[in-house]
Design a protein around this motif. Structure first.
Motif, PDB file in Angstrom:
ATOM      1  N   TRP A 117      -8.208  -6.719   5.090  1.00 23.74           N
ATOM      2  CA  TRP A 117      -8.388  -5.292   5.456  1.00 23.74           C
ATOM      3  C   TRP A 117      -8.759  -4.490   4.204  1.00 23.74           C
ATOM      4  O   TRP A 117      -9.689  -3.680   4.219  1.00 23.74           O
ATOM      5  N   TRP A 176      -6.969  22.301  13.589  1.00 18.49           N
ATOM      6  CA  TRP A 176      -6.368  21.161  12.895  1.00 18.49           C
ATOM      7  C   TRP A 176      -5.952  20.067  13.880  1.00 18.49           C
ATOM      8  O   TRP A 176      -6.136  18.873  13.640  1.00 18.49           O
ATOM      9  N   PHE A 210      -7.128  14.525   3.604  1.00 19.38           N
ATOM     10  CA  PHE A 210      -6.053  14.949   2.709  1.00 19.38           C
ATOM     11  C   PHE A 210      -6.242  16.413   2.287  1.00 19.38           C
ATOM     12  O   PHE A 210      -5.304  17.208   2.335  1.00 19.38           O
ATOM     13  N   ARG A 251       0.822  -1.224   0.000  1.00 15.20           N
ATOM     14  CA  ARG A 251       0.000   0.000   0.000  1.00 15.20           C
ATOM     15  C   ARG A 251       0.854   1.272   0.000  1.00 15.20           C
ATOM     16  O   ARG A 251       0.552   2.230  -0.677  1.00 15.20           O
ATOM     17  N   TRP A 252       1.928   1.283   0.783  1.00 11.77           N
ATOM     18  CA  TRP A 252       2.774   2.494   0.872  1.00 11.77           C
ATOM     19  C   TRP A 252       4.226   2.102   0.689  1.00 11.77           C
ATOM     20  O   TRP A 252       4.700   1.169   1.338  1.00 11.77           O
ATOM     21  N   GLU A 282     -10.767   9.785   4.234  1.00  8.48           N
ATOM     22  CA  GLU A 282      -9.325  10.012   4.047  1.00  8.48           C
ATOM     23  C   GLU A 282      -9.095  11.145   3.051  1.00  8.48           C
ATOM     24  O   GLU A 282      -8.162  11.941   3.213  1.00  8.48           O
ATOM     25  N   TRP A 316       0.513  12.515  -3.081  1.00  9.11           N
ATOM     26  CA  TRP A 316      -0.750  11.811  -2.859  1.00  9.11           C
ATOM     27  C   TRP A 316      -1.977  12.470  -3.475  1.00  9.11           C
ATOM     28  O   TRP A 316      -3.074  11.952  -3.343  1.00  9.11           O
ATOM     29  N   ILE A 331       3.317  16.545  15.788  1.00  8.47           N
ATOM     30  CA  ILE A 331       3.097  16.334  17.233  1.00  8.47           C
ATOM     31  C   ILE A 331       3.992  17.292  18.034  1.00  8.47           C
ATOM     32  O   ILE A 331       3.539  17.942  18.977  1.00  8.47           O
ATOM     33  N   ASN A 357      -6.488  11.304  -4.446  1.00  8.26           N
ATOM     34  CA  ASN A 357      -7.493  11.978  -3.619  1.00  8.26           C
ATOM     35  C   ASN A 357      -8.504  12.860  -4.341  1.00  8.26           C
ATOM     36  O   ASN A 357      -9.168  13.674  -3.705  1.00  8.26           O
ATOM     37  N   ILE A 413       4.653  18.548   4.347  1.00  8.19           N
ATOM     38  CA  ILE A 413       3.302  18.851   3.834  1.00  8.19           C
ATOM     39  C   ILE A 413       3.342  18.991   2.310  1.00  8.19           C
ATOM     40  O   ILE A 413       2.502  18.423   1.597  1.00  8.19           O
ATOM     41  N   GLY A 438      -6.234   5.715  12.788  1.00 12.14           N
ATOM     42  CA  GLY A 438      -5.015   5.036  12.321  1.00 12.14           C
ATOM     43  C   GLY A 438      -4.372   4.120  13.354  1.00 12.14           C
ATOM     44  O   GLY A 438      -3.442   3.390  13.023  1.00 12.14           O
ATOM     45  N   THR A 439      -4.839   4.184  14.603  1.00 13.07           N
ATOM     46  CA  THR A 439      -4.233   3.320  15.645  1.00 13.07           C
ATOM     47  C   THR A 439      -5.302   2.451  16.321  1.00 13.07           C
ATOM     48  O   THR A 439      -5.683   1.420  15.770  1.00 13.07           O
ATOM     49  N   HIS A 498      -7.863  11.473  13.150  1.00  8.16           N
ATOM     50  CA  HIS A 498      -7.028  10.714  12.210  1.00  8.16           C
ATOM     51  C   HIS A 498      -6.102   9.758  12.972  1.00  8.16           C
ATOM     52  O   HIS A 498      -5.963   8.585  12.598  1.00  8.16           O
ATOM     53  N   VAL A 499      -5.517  10.251  14.060  1.00  6.78           N
ATOM     54  CA  VAL A 499      -4.602   9.416  14.845  1.00  6.78           C
ATOM     55  C   VAL A 499      -5.372   8.244  15.453  1.00  6.78           C
ATOM     56  O   VAL A 499      -4.908   7.096  15.430  1.00  6.78           O
ATOM     57  N   THR A 550       6.406  13.961   8.850  1.00  5.42           N
ATOM     58  CA  THR A 550       5.382  15.002   9.015  1.00  5.42           C
ATOM     59  C   THR A 550       4.607  14.795  10.313  1.00  5.42           C
ATOM     60  O   THR A 550       4.334  15.753  11.043  1.00  5.42           O
ATOM     61  N   ALA A 551       4.264  13.517  10.593  1.00  2.00           N
ATOM     62  CA  ALA A 551       3.465  13.230  11.797  1.00  2.00           C
ATOM     63  C   ALA A 551       4.250  13.584  13.066  1.00  2.00           C
ATOM     64  O   ALA A 551       3.719  14.243  13.967  1.00  2.00           O
TER      65      ALA A 551
HETATM   66  C1  HEM Z   1       0.613   9.444  15.420  1.00  2.00           C
HETATM   67  C2  HEM Z   1       0.080  10.066  14.427  1.00  2.00           C
HETATM   68  C3  HEM Z   1      -0.438   9.468  13.153  1.00  2.00           C
HETATM   69  C4  HEM Z   1      -0.808   8.192  12.850  1.00  2.00           C
HETATM   70  C5  HEM Z   1      -0.817   6.987  13.758  1.00  2.00           C
HETATM   71  C6  HEM Z   1      -1.200   8.165  11.471  1.00  2.00           C
HETATM   72  C7  HEM Z   1      -1.605   7.057  10.774  1.00  2.00           C
HETATM   73  C8  HEM Z   1      -1.896   7.002   9.435  1.00  2.00           C
HETATM   74  C9  HEM Z   1      -2.209   5.837   8.712  1.00  2.00           C
HETATM   75  C10 HEM Z   1      -2.310   4.446   9.302  1.00  2.00           C
HETATM   76  C11 HEM Z   1      -2.431   6.183   7.424  1.00  2.00           C
HETATM   77  C12 HEM Z   1      -2.780   5.248   6.270  1.00  2.00           C
HETATM   78  C13 HEM Z   1      -4.247   5.139   6.049  1.00  2.00           C
HETATM   79  C14 HEM Z   1      -4.525   4.151   4.943  1.00  2.00           C
HETATM   80  O1  HEM Z   1      -3.650   3.361   4.616  1.00  2.00           O
HETATM   81  O2  HEM Z   1      -5.627   4.178   4.425  1.00  2.00           O
HETATM   82  C15 HEM Z   1      -2.233   7.597   7.320  1.00  2.00           C
HETATM   83  C16 HEM Z   1      -2.376   8.346   6.192  1.00  2.00           C
HETATM   84  C17 HEM Z   1      -2.205   9.686   6.120  1.00  2.00           C
HETATM   85  N1  HEM Z   1      -1.802  10.504   7.150  1.00  2.00           N
HETATM   86 FE1  HEM Z   1      -1.426   9.961   9.025  1.00  2.00          FE
HETATM   87  N2  HEM Z   1      -1.076   9.410  10.973  1.00  2.00           N
HETATM   88  C18 HEM Z   1      -0.622  10.242  11.960  1.00  2.00           C
HETATM   89  C19 HEM Z   1      -0.380  11.586  11.894  1.00  2.00           C
HETATM   90  C20 HEM Z   1      -0.569  12.329  10.750  1.00  2.00           C
HETATM   91  C21 HEM Z   1      -0.385  13.731  10.679  1.00  2.00           C
HETATM   92  C22 HEM Z   1       0.010  14.598  11.849  1.00  2.00           C
HETATM   93  C23 HEM Z   1      -0.666  14.115   9.410  1.00  2.00           C
HETATM   94  C24 HEM Z   1      -0.630  15.453   8.790  1.00  2.00           C
HETATM   95  C25 HEM Z   1      -0.159  16.501   9.314  1.00  2.00           C
HETATM   96  C26 HEM Z   1      -1.033  12.922   8.690  1.00  2.00           C
HETATM   97  C27 HEM Z   1      -1.384  12.911   7.381  1.00  2.00           C
HETATM   98  C28 HEM Z   1      -1.747  11.784   6.675  1.00  2.00           C
HETATM   99  C29 HEM Z   1      -2.163  11.787   5.295  1.00  2.00           C
HETATM  100  C30 HEM Z   1      -2.260  13.030   4.414  1.00  2.00           C
HETATM  101  C31 HEM Z   1      -2.449  10.482   4.944  1.00  2.00           C
HETATM  102  C32 HEM Z   1      -2.868   9.967   3.586  1.00  2.00           C
HETATM  103  C33 HEM Z   1      -4.337  10.226   3.384  1.00  2.00           C
HETATM  104  C34 HEM Z   1      -4.722  10.192   1.924  1.00  2.00           C
HETATM  105  O3  HEM Z   1      -3.884  10.081   1.037  1.00  2.00           O
HETATM  106  O4  HEM Z   1      -5.917  10.295   1.704  1.00  2.00           O
HETATM  107  N3  HEM Z   1      -0.956  11.856   9.533  1.00  2.00           N
HETATM  108  N4  HEM Z   1      -1.903   8.081   8.568  1.00  2.00           N
END
Ligand code: HEM
Length: 377
Positions: free
Chosen positions: A340, A309, A252, A142-143, A248, A213, A159, A217, A206, A320-321, A316-317, A154-155
């Protein structure tokens, strides 16, 4: 001769009673003068002061005019070069500080607390979104490594920026009781340094995320279906989705629009610290020519958007967890289970399956064995 003689005759003729009367009048006259003359000097002084005061009130003190102009933001001369360097007091400063301290800092952090509480309640009452089928070992890429590097860079910087930024905004009230004044001073200084260093790194992240990406989107009709079904957050249904689902994609675009505004306003704020002037070509943007009003506007935009934000980012966090089984695995290893993908991104799963890109367990095991052998040699 005769006249002189008659005058002395008259004096000799004045009776003793008349002489006594004249002596009393003389004495009373002297007494009256002794009392009145000193008082007369007071009255002269009083009338004089009154006149001076009247004159002063009708004339304007040139010094107060000077300070009035300074307070109104009228510029003077300064050898320091820079926007508004000759202006001592900017009149909008007090208003900006009131807005920052009494509105933004006072109310907006509660939005973050509110979202946190909502997510906690959702997790307690609904629980994790589990996979309907147990993972069989079939996987899908996937990635790639660069996607993951950019995401985590970025993440992590997000934080760090959220913690240090909030410390600068409300740390005084929150942390002085915990760390004491000296401890907070140290923390605040470290926060500013970390914030100023992480900001540019985050901006790079960013921009890379947007460029890499944006292709996944663009909105489609499927996203509308996804939103109509509430993203499958409640109940057992799984709304349709392509490589990225409606939620998602919304995240984005929020990252794109809000991210750019936060990064540009951050650059405006940090520019004087790094000692570079905002280039003239950037003057088409409403708040980037380096004046104090522009800095105040940039500060308000930066603070309001960042706090909003951060509140949304908690969602989102969570998703994703702890919120979704198997999502974190994708962003950490780069692979997701076929189960999945089928459950959360059915259309994408079908495309990948059609192209024969699902990695079967034997292939993965063989690859792992080959890697083990090559490392042993
Ligand atoms: C601990 C913090 C974070 C976790 C655990 C996390 C987790 C994830 C995960 C698991 C995905 C993949 C989702 C998928 O495969 O469908 C993802 C995608 C993404 N995350 Fe995070 N993320 C975190 C923080 C952030 C932050 C702070 C940002 C931006 C400032 C961010 C921006 C994005 C973006 C833009 C995508 C892709 C979404 C897309 O293309 O539609 N993430 N994140």
């Amino acid at each position: 001769m005769q006249t002189q003689h008659s005058k002395s005759e008259q004096r000799q003729k004045m009776s003793p009673a008349r002489k006594r009367k004249m002596a009393w009048y003389g004495l009373l006259g002297i007494l009256a003068m002794a009392i009145i003359l000193p008082l007369a000097s007071y009255s002269v002084h009083f009338l004089g002061t009154e006149a001076v005061a009247q004159e002063a009130s009708s004339a304007v003190n040139p010094r107060s005019n000077y300070w009035r102009a300074v307070k109104e933001g009228v510029g003077g001369y300064s050898a320091v070069q820079g926007a508004e360097s000759g202006i001592l007091i900017a009149p909008g400063g007090t208003e900006w500080q009131r807005l920052r301290d009494n509105t933004i800092a006072k109310y907006m952090p509660w939005g973050i607390v509110g979202v946190f509480v909502l997510l906690l309640l959702y997790h307690l009452f609904h629980g994790k979104n589990k996979l309907d089928e147990r993972p069989s070992g079939r996987r899908i890429k996937r990635w790639n490594w660069f996607d993951r590097l950019v995401h985590w860079m970025t993440a992590i910087s997000f934080i760090a920026l959220a913690i240090t930024g909030t410390s600068m905004l409300i740390g005084k009230a929150l942390l002085i009781p915990l760390l004491g004044k000296a401890g907070f001073a140290l923390w605040a200084q470290a926060s500013i340094t970390v914030h100023n260093v992480m900001g540019p790194l985050f901006t790079v992240g960013i921009v890379l995320m947007i460029v890499m990406w944006i292709w996944h989107n663009f909105p489609t009709a499927t996203d509308l279906q996804w939103f109509k079904q509430g993203g499958g957050l409640f109940g057992k249904n799984h709304p349709p989705a392509g490589r990225m689902n409606g939620g998602e994609k919304a995240w984005f675009w929020l990252v794109t629009v809000v991210g750019l505004a936060v990064c540009v306003s951050g650059i405006v704020l940090v520019a004087p610290i790094y000692g570079f002037a905002i280039p003239e070509w950037a003057g088409f943007l409403p708040w980037v020519d380096g004046t104090r009003v522009d800095m105040q506007e940039a500060n308000v935009i930066h603070a309001v958007l960042s706090l909003g934000w951060t509140a949304v980012a908690l969602g989102h966090v969570y998703i994703g967890t702890a919120g979704t089984e198997g999502a974190f695995e994708g962003m950490s290893t780069g692979y997701v289970s076929a189960e999945w993908a089928k459950q959360h991104h059915d259309q994408w799963y079908n495309e990948v399956a059609e192209k024969g890109k699902i990695i079967e367990p034997e292939v993965s095991a063989a690859k792992a064995a080959a890697t083990r052998v090559s490392t042993a040699n």
